[in-house]
Motif scaffolding. Structure first.
Motif, short mmCIF file in Angstrom:
data_model
loop_
_atom_site.label_atom_id
_atom_site.label_comp_id
_atom_site.label_asym_id
_atom_site.label_seq_id
_atom_site.Cartn_x
_atom_site.Cartn_y
_atom_site.Cartn_z
N PRO A 174 0.84 -1.20 0.00
CA PRO A 174 0.00 0.00 0.00
C PRO A 174 0.88 1.25 0.00
O PRO A 174 2.08 1.19 0.28
CB PRO A 174 -0.79 -0.11 1.31
N MET A 175 0.27 2.38 -0.29
CA MET A 175 0.95 3.67 -0.19
C MET A 175 1.29 3.88 1.29
O MET A 175 0.46 3.62 2.16
CB MET A 175 0.00 4.76 -0.68
N PRO A 176 2.52 4.32 1.59
CA PRO A 176 2.88 4.53 2.99
C PRO A 176 1.98 5.58 3.65
O PRO A 176 1.72 6.63 3.06
CB PRO A 176 4.32 5.03 2.93
N ALA A 177 1.51 5.26 4.83
CA ALA A 177 0.63 6.19 5.56
C ALA A 177 1.40 7.46 5.91
O ALA A 177 2.57 7.42 6.27
CB ALA A 177 0.11 5.52 6.83
#
Length: 183
Positions: A174-177
């Protein structure tokens, strides 16, 4: 066979028999491979068939590129080589790297189609793909680069080694938070 099954079954064949598809058998496969995603439909690629004496000329060009006295025997490992050429077009919208990706996509798709049609294929490269001697042997223009060759032949009775499975879970992330800016 589904596309997923064909991709999962694909293997590189480092050794192939002397059999090879004819020019006429290649045409529909090349037409299908040319359907890859191609921003602005530039068709920034072309393919070159090397058979017979063409392979010997390539062996001489590789030897010249490497400073060897004897022609390379590498091009003789298959009776058909298909040179993959990135043929860059002037474009304000499509950068060079994207055009090279299209040419690579055509090569990979063609290798899948050849494999699915029963042919053994391996994509070979080498530092000499960027040499002047090899470019000249292929008749490359200033706006072109050789990306390598698909070596094509019959599949021998012995199967190639198994490839390691792809760990999709570790590669699809996923896209890094907290890394995206909020408006």
């Amino acid at each position: 066979m589904s596309a997923l099954d064909a991709v999962l079954a694909r293997q590189s064949w480092s050794k192939v028999t002397d059999q090879a598809p004819t020019h006429e058998e290649l045409l529909p496969l090349v037409a299908a491979a040319g359907r890859v995603a191609d921003h602005s439909s530039l068709q920034p690629w072309r393919l070159i068939e090397l058979r017979g004496a063409d392979r010997e000329a390539l062996g001489a060009a590789i030897a010249k590129a490497q400073g060897d006295r004897h022609p390379s025997s590498k091009p003789l490992r298959a009776s058909l080589l298909i040179a993959v050429v990135a043929s860059y077009r002037k474009s304000d919208k499509v950068p060079r790297w994207e055009q090279e990706a299209v040419a690579s996509g055509v090569a990979h798709t063609l290798s899948l189609l050849l494999d699915e049609a029963g042919w053994g294929v391996i994509w070979r490269t080498g530092h000499y793909t960027r040499s002047k001697a090899v470019a000249k042997a292929h008749g490359l223009k200033k706006n072109e680069e050789l990306l390598g060759w698909l070596y094509v032949g019959g599949k021998p009775a012995k199967k190639p080694g198994r490839r390691r499975p792809v760990d999709a879970e570790s590669l699809l992330t996923p896209m890094p938070a907290g890394k995206t800016k909020k408006k």
